[in-house]
Design a protein around this motif. Structure first.
Motif, PDB file in Angstrom:
ATOM      1  N   LEU A   1       0.839  -1.207   0.000  1.00 27.08           N
ATOM      2  CA  LEU A   1       0.000   0.000   0.000  1.00 27.08           C
ATOM      3  C   LEU A   1       0.871   1.254   0.000  1.00 27.08           C
ATOM      4  O   LEU A   1       0.609   2.200  -0.748  1.00 27.08           O
ATOM      5  CB  LEU A   1      -0.932  -0.005   1.215  1.00 27.08           C
ATOM      6  N   SER A   2       1.934   1.269   0.822  1.00 31.99           N
ATOM      7  CA  SER A   2       2.843   2.422   0.881  1.00 31.99           C
ATOM      8  C   SER A   2       3.373   2.771  -0.504  1.00 31.99           C
ATOM      9  O   SER A   2       3.445   3.934  -0.879  1.00 31.99           O
ATOM     10  CB  SER A   2       4.048   2.123   1.786  1.00 31.99           C
TER      11      SER A   2
ATOM     12  N   TYR B   1       2.012   2.136  -3.433  1.00 28.54           N
ATOM     13  CA  TYR B   1       0.982   2.715  -4.300  1.00 28.54           C
ATOM     14  C   TYR B   1       0.588   4.116  -3.866  1.00 28.54           C
ATOM     15  O   TYR B   1       0.297   4.977  -4.696  1.00 28.54           O
ATOM     16  CB  TYR B   1      -0.224   1.772  -4.407  1.00 28.54           C
ATOM     17  N   VAL B   2       0.602   4.373  -2.554  1.00 30.39           N
ATOM     18  CA  VAL B   2       0.333   5.725  -2.062  1.00 30.39           C
ATOM     19  C   VAL B   2       1.409   6.676  -2.591  1.00 30.39           C
ATOM     20  O   VAL B   2       1.118   7.775  -3.073  1.00 30.39           O
ATOM     21  CB  VAL B   2       0.286   5.735  -0.515  1.00 30.39           C
ATOM     22  N   TYR B   3       2.666   6.223  -2.548  1.00 29.06           N
ATOM     23  CA  TYR B   3       3.777   7.015  -3.091  1.00 29.06           C
ATOM     24  C   TYR B   3       3.569   7.289  -4.584  1.00 29.06           C
ATOM     25  O   TYR B   3       3.766   8.403  -5.063  1.00 29.06           O
ATOM     26  CB  TYR B   3       5.090   6.263  -2.852  1.00 29.06           C
ATOM     27  N   SER B   4       3.122   6.259  -5.303  1.00 30.51           N
ATOM     28  CA  SER B   4       2.897   6.414  -6.750  1.00 30.51           C
ATOM     29  C   SER B   4       1.804   7.442  -7.037  1.00 30.51           C
ATOM     30  O   SER B   4       1.920   8.261  -7.951  1.00 30.51           O
ATOM     31  CB  SER B   4       2.519   5.076  -7.385  1.00 30.51           C
ATOM     32  N   VAL B   5       0.718   7.415  -6.247  1.00 27.91           N
ATOM     33  CA  VAL B   5      -0.369   8.383  -6.427  1.00 27.91           C
ATOM     34  C   VAL B   5       0.151   9.799  -6.164  1.00 27.91           C
ATOM     35  O   VAL B   5      -0.133  10.742  -6.919  1.00 27.91           O
ATOM     36  CB  VAL B   5      -1.554   8.056  -5.477  1.00 27.91           C
ATOM     37  N   ALA B   6       0.959   9.948  -5.108  1.00 30.46           N
ATOM     38  CA  ALA B   6       1.549  11.256  -4.787  1.00 30.46           C
ATOM     39  C   ALA B   6       2.379  11.762  -5.964  1.00 30.46           C
ATOM     40  O   ALA B   6       2.304  12.941  -6.339  1.00 30.46           O
ATOM     41  CB  ALA B   6       2.417  11.138  -3.537  1.00 30.46           C
TER      42      ALA B   6
ATOM     43  N   ILE C   1      -0.085  13.492   0.245  1.00 23.30           N
ATOM     44  CA  ILE C   1      -0.281  12.047   0.054  1.00 23.30           C
ATOM     45  C   ILE C   1       1.040  11.296   0.272  1.00 23.30           C
ATOM     46  O   ILE C   1       1.065  10.238   0.914  1.00 23.30           O
ATOM     47  CB  ILE C   1      -0.861  11.764  -1.348  1.00 23.30           C
TER      48      ILE C   1
ATOM     49  N   PHE D   1       1.727  10.169   3.748  1.00 20.24           N
ATOM     50  CA  PHE D   1       1.108   8.935   4.244  1.00 20.24           C
ATOM     51  C   PHE D   1       1.984   7.725   3.939  1.00 20.24           C
ATOM     52  O   PHE D   1       2.114   6.815   4.758  1.00 20.24           O
ATOM     53  CB  PHE D   1      -0.290   8.751   3.650  1.00 20.24           C
ATOM     54  N   SER D   2       2.582   7.732   2.757  1.00 24.34           N
ATOM     55  CA  SER D   2       3.497   6.649   2.397  1.00 24.34           C
ATOM     56  C   SER D   2       4.639   6.589   3.414  1.00 24.34           C
ATOM     57  O   SER D   2       5.025   5.521   3.891  1.00 24.34           O
ATOM     58  CB  SER D   2       4.045   6.887   0.990  1.00 24.34           C
TER      59      SER D   2
END
Length: 547
Positions: free
Chosen positions: A122-123, A125-130, A170, A173-174
């Motif tokens: 999840l971390s 993918y959160v990084y990727s969204v950011a 965002i 959060f990662s």
């Protein structure tokens, strides 16, 4: 670290490595294997390092002459903002913890994975969204506030501030999720027999970093949220006309961002502790001092943010206190540097690429650390504040410290991560280019700043031209060195010799696995009986037996 892992191994080479245990793109996209995630992070941060590096070269090339060359003033502001924002939020903060930390932490602890493997995915993918948000900000109307997003300008400029700050929000959060994962992993997943005094120093460094990530990042999140609310709803938190205070933003921002500077450098310290001790074949000097100084830095980092505000009109008492506390950070840092030098003393040093980067770090980081002292001296800082002296100091710590350590660590663990050896001669040429290019680029900037050249200026007085040109030529050498490094490392993936499981003779647990490791790291649970730095008798062959 005397272990009984491989001696009674019934199936030594039958199991495929983590790279080929599952095949196909989907097996990578949904993997919960910490080693694969580490590689995916590595590819991502390297991509952003390249982008931000290209922006940096564009900046230096524009500054070759005092007048406009090929970009407008507005473009220039956007380029230095994006260079800073991408380097800090998408490259340096995640570089060592997310790429090398994810890969090595479970291996060094003797664990099969991190504590929460799915959270780890999840971390990422959160990084990727950011990252997507930041890229959208670049492609729409850019960003020209500087990477620090200072109010009141950031609340009034017409660029994509909300998109970019949402991206950084965002990314936070990662950072928090990864930090949380690492803290639990270190507490709960250590191999039998590994107590706190037997953990490798890289683990101590990553642990201290993770603690800062969990405690400091929420402050950045709320600060950026306030900035977004201020921009969209105009409620006046940072607007003096409505009873707000723009300097409040700086306090909030630096309360996170000064600890963040230590999020960036502490993992670098951890890498250097491993490189220096393994390549000098000698037990690390002052193990407890180095381990606890990591924790001390993490603690002190929360009470020094005011040194960014010496000229903002804060009270003299606050200035004196922050100045004193900033000097205090120098103590645990110096403890580390002295311990590394003492470790090298009378060691049997192997002069290979990773060791060269370790030596380069000792010079560049020490310059970076010592130039922090004039900046934390109140009277001197009035003159040096917002000049190129600050730029040079920051880059000596971030590039000369973190990036040099990161590249050194990459070489140190490359055989373990990829199962291939790189060309040592090519590696040394790369290290030399990086070292020379870096010092030529930023050493000159200390003199520029001392003579009063302000930072972030697009045009400058002709008197400064010579030094700007020297600095720009240095940046081209640095870029050549980094490009060369990329080329031979990629080349080694295809043409490199197969790596042995322990090419440097390390004794911490990650060298007990095969190269590259199997999917669940160890065939049997390792049992730890000693220190991770119990090298056999110091090798008297001068390292020649290892070449």
């Amino acid at each position: 670290m005397s272990t009984a892992v491989q001696s009674h191994d019934p199936h030594p080479a039958t199991e495929p490595s983590y790279l080929v245990s599952k095949r196909g793109l989907m097996s990578w996209l949904v993997t919960v294997d910490h080693k694969r995630l580490g590689l995916m992070y590595l590819a991502s941060v390297m991509f952003f390092f390249l982008i931000a590096g290209i922006l940096a070269i564009a900046l230096r090339t524009e500054l070759f002459t005092p007048d406009q060359d090929f970009m407008s003033a507005q473009t220039y502001n956007q380029v230095f903002t994006l260079h800073g924002a991408i380097m800090v939020f998408l490259f340096i903060i995640p570089s060592v913890p997310a790429a090398l930390g994810n890969f090595l932490l479970p291996l060094m602890l003797g664990a099969k994975d991190v504590a929460f493997p799915r959270l780890n995915l999840l971390s990422f993918y959160v990084y990727s969204v950011a990252a997507v948000f930041l890229i959208v900000a670049i492609l729409t109307s850019g960003l020209d506030t500087g990477w620090t997003f200072y109010t009141p300008y950031s609340t009034s400029t017409g660029t994509a501030v909300i998109t970019a700050t949402t991206g950084v929000f965002i990314a936070g959060f990662s950072s928090i999720l990864t930090g949380l994962n690492f803290v639990v992993t270190v507490h709960k997943m250590r191999a039998p027999g590994m107590n706190w005094n037997r953990m490798p120093l890289f683990v101590w460094a990553i642990y201290s970093t993770a603690v800062i990530q969990v405690l400091a990042t929420p402050v950045l999140a709320i600060t950026l949220l306030l900035l977004i609310i201020e921009r969209s709803l105009g409620i006046g938190i940072f607007d003096p006309a409505m009873g707000g205070d723009p300097v409040l933003f700086q306090h909030f921002f630096w309360f996170y961002s000064h600890p963040a500077v230590y999020i960036m450098i502490l993992p670098g310290f951890g890498i250097i502790s491993e490189i220096i001790t393994v390549h000098s074949r000698k037990h690390i000097f002052g193990y407890k001092a180095i381990a606890l100084s990591s924790v001390a830095i993490a603690v002190i980092s929360f009470v020094v943010w005011g040194h960014h505000l010496f000229v903002s009109g804060q009270s003299e008492l606050a200035g004196v206190l922050f100045s004193f506390l900033t000097f205090a950070v120098g103590v645990p840092t110096a403890i580390k540097v002295f311990s590394w030098v003492a470790t090298l003393y009378k060691g049997s040093i192997q002069y290979n690429t990773a060791c060269w980067y370790g030596m380069a770090f000792l010079w560049t980081f020490t310059v970076g650390g010592l130039t922090g002292l004039p900046l934390s001296t109140l009277a001197i800082d009035v003159h040096l504040h917002d000049t190129y002296f600050v730029v040079a100091h920051f880059h000596y710590v971030m590039v000369g410290g973190t990036v040099v350590a990161f590249i050194g660590g990459l070489h140190h663990w490359w055989p373990k991560m990829t199962g291939k050896m790189f060309n040592e001669t090519a590696g040394k040429i790369g290290c030399l280019l990086v070292f020379i290019g870096f010092n030529v680029t930023f050493m000159t900037q200390f003199f520029l700043g001392h003579q009063g050249m302000p930072r972030r200026y697009y045009a400058y007085l002709p008197e400064y031209q010579t030094m700007h040109q020297v600095s720009t030529i240095g940046s081209w050498i640095l870029a050549a060195g980094l490009l060369w490094t990329l080329i031979y490392l990629v080349h080694s993936l295809f043409k490199g010799e197969k790596a042995p499981s322990n090419p440097w003779g390390g004794v911490s647990l990650e060298w007990e696995t095969q190269s590259p490791p199997i999917e669940h790291n160890f065939h049997d649970t390792p049992h730890v009986h000693g220190s991770p730095y119990d090298f056999p008798e110091i090798d008297k062959s001068g390292g020649s037996a290892h070449h």
